[in-house]
Design an enzyme around this catalytic site. Sequence first.
Site, PDB file in Angstrom:
ATOM      1  CE  LYS A 184     -40.703  90.828  29.767  1.00 46.09           C
ATOM      2  NZ  LYS A 184     -39.279  91.038  29.889  1.00 46.09           N
ATOM      3  CE  LYS A 278     -40.192  84.080  34.228  1.00 49.55           C
ATOM      4  NZ  LYS A 278     -39.473  84.656  33.130  1.00 49.55           N
ATOM      5  CE  LYS A 281     -33.831  90.376  37.795  1.00 54.61           C
ATOM      6  NZ  LYS A 281     -32.821  90.737  36.796  1.00 54.61           N
TER       7      LYS A 281
HETATM    8  P1  TYM Z   1     -33.128  87.484  32.883  1.00 51.32           P
HETATM    9  O1  TYM Z   1     -32.346  88.656  33.359  1.00 51.32           O
HETATM   10  O2  TYM Z   1     -34.602  87.603  32.757  1.00 51.32           O
HETATM   11  O3  TYM Z   1     -32.845  86.232  33.815  1.00 51.32           O
HETATM   12  C1  TYM Z   1     -31.509  85.870  34.121  1.00 51.32           C
HETATM   13  C2  TYM Z   1     -31.385  84.371  34.233  1.00 51.32           C
HETATM   14  O4  TYM Z   1     -32.284  83.915  35.256  1.00 51.32           O
HETATM   15  C3  TYM Z   1     -33.117  82.881  34.733  1.00 51.32           C
HETATM   16  N1  TYM Z   1     -34.419  82.970  35.394  1.00 51.32           N
HETATM   17  C4  TYM Z   1     -34.979  81.962  36.059  1.00 51.32           C
HETATM   18  N2  TYM Z   1     -34.579  80.704  36.289  1.00 51.32           N
HETATM   19  C5  TYM Z   1     -35.384  79.923  37.028  1.00 51.32           C
HETATM   20  N3  TYM Z   1     -36.563  80.339  37.537  1.00 51.32           N
HETATM   21  C6  TYM Z   1     -37.001  81.588  37.332  1.00 51.32           C
HETATM   22  N4  TYM Z   1     -38.163  81.972  37.852  1.00 51.32           N
HETATM   23  C7  TYM Z   1     -36.211  82.462  36.561  1.00 51.32           C
HETATM   24  N5  TYM Z   1     -36.331  83.755  36.174  1.00 51.32           N
HETATM   25  C8  TYM Z   1     -35.228  84.037  35.452  1.00 51.32           C
HETATM   26  C9  TYM Z   1     -33.200  83.160  33.241  1.00 51.32           C
HETATM   27  O5  TYM Z   1     -33.543  82.014  32.519  1.00 51.32           O
HETATM   28  C10 TYM Z   1     -31.804  83.650  32.957  1.00 51.32           C
HETATM   29  O6  TYM Z   1     -30.941  82.562  32.743  1.00 51.32           O
HETATM   30  N6  TYM Z   1     -32.233  87.589  28.008  1.00 51.32           N
HETATM   31  C11 TYM Z   1     -31.730  87.153  29.270  1.00 51.32           C
HETATM   32  C12 TYM Z   1     -30.381  87.726  29.622  1.00 51.32           C
HETATM   33  C13 TYM Z   1     -29.345  87.581  28.558  1.00 51.32           C
HETATM   34  C14 TYM Z   1     -28.551  86.422  28.339  1.00 51.32           C
HETATM   35  C15 TYM Z   1     -27.695  86.767  27.254  1.00 51.32           C
HETATM   36  C16 TYM Z   1     -28.508  85.168  28.941  1.00 51.32           C
HETATM   37  C17 TYM Z   1     -28.981  88.515  27.665  1.00 51.32           C
HETATM   38  N7  TYM Z   1     -27.973  88.044  26.868  1.00 51.32           N
HETATM   39  C18 TYM Z   1     -26.777  85.845  26.748  1.00 51.32           C
HETATM   40  C19 TYM Z   1     -27.587  84.254  28.443  1.00 51.32           C
HETATM   41  C20 TYM Z   1     -26.734  84.603  27.356  1.00 51.32           C
HETATM   42  C21 TYM Z   1     -32.701  87.593  30.356  1.00 51.32           C
HETATM   43  O7  TYM Z   1     -33.470  88.490  30.184  1.00 51.32           O
HETATM   44  O8  TYM Z   1     -32.525  86.947  31.526  1.00 51.32           O
END
Ligand code: TYM
Length: 416
Positions: A184, A278, A281
Amino acid sequence: MHRMTLVRRGCLSSASRMTLRSLSLTGTGTGTGVAAPSVFTPTARTLVAAASTATPTTASSDQSTASTETARKKRVLSGVQPTGTVHLGNYLGAIRNWVNLQDTYDTYFMVVDLHAITVQPHNPKELLEATRNGAALYIACGIDPTKAKVFVQSHVTAHAEMAWLLSCVTPVGWLKKMIQFKEKSRKNNEEVGTGLLTYPVLMAADILLYQSDLVPVGEDQKQHLELARDLAERTNYLFGGKKAKKMGCQYTRLFKVPDPFIPPAGARVMSLQDGTSKMSKSAESDLSRINLLDSPELIESKIKKAKTDTFDGLADGFENPDRPDAKNLLTIYQCVTGKTQDEVIADVGRLRWGEFKPVLTEAVVEHLRPIQGRYADVMQDQAYLDRVLMDGREAAEEEAMKTLMNVKKAMGFYTL
Ligand code: TYM
């Protein structure tokens, strides 16, 4: 040198090795997916979860960590950022699997709003909306607030406080090596906010505050999970054990070291436009992703425009390394139908792209239909949603404060 020693000394960063003990939901690479959850009435708060494919819980009894004073169910925590709209990757990689866990585990699911402001500048109005929508979507996807704690991260202020304490024990080198930070910051010409660098520490705080055993996430979060594990071990070493006892702490092991929980299928859903990157968003083109709230017509048109290849049929689509787009679309089909890879190939392996795409479209649309219906119901009952989030906050806060106060005491803060 032993890995633990390196972690304690701050020499070993998460980027340097990926030796996670990833737990799978079914234990096989061709596991079944999940059918859409059943009927929901918000006022009655009745939700029947999809059949659980998770490993049965074993109650753990550990006298030394906060929140484990008596035998308790294993704890699961996860969250999704309220940025943009939730897509099929978020759902198949994370949310759908949470639903399977809520019957057997003590589950905490939060909308991670503090994480949503790391890319500058964020839009306050969009954040507010996406936070509310995100919570409603969790419920629509099958999270039952009578079983799981559903809350908003910023409602529990212990997250921000714990993130500060942990940031002071985190070597900056560990953070600079995080792949997401590198990608990023490169994209934004290194003009990024400090929050983007320190974000994995906040994520570690989220997880460690609740003494979480398992964290169900998609594959892209593995490295952040590894950092949370390292930070747990490092803090336990620096301030836990006998040192904590001397400081009068009730719990001498400050943090449980969590395990990731990565699904066997759907852990990395790829872009519809490019099977090697991937689904995300932040990708510019909305054609690259299917959002959970996309209309059937839009889903149909996105799948129609999805990238294909020139191979005949789909029989080798899962295993042929030259067919990333086929693998991706077959995996999506596998996940939304709940079939195994073998069943998928038996079912659609003979089809050509032009025949497969309508089949896939129908399967995705039918899977999302009940979710979209329930989402509309929940959004109409704002009072219900607020009540769920208030109850969730209360329950989450109680657990989070136990850990925070214990860690502050261990670190020498004057507590009353
Ligand atoms: P975030 O918001 O980017 O994504 C949320 C969840 O979706 C999964 N994910 C995917 N899985 C499969 N294929 C994809 N293309 C894909 N894109 C996203 C991510 O792996 C995630 O599980 N930092 C984290 C959020 C967070 C979190 C936490 C998660 C903050 N604190 C504590 C678990 C525990 C994030 O940005 O996810």
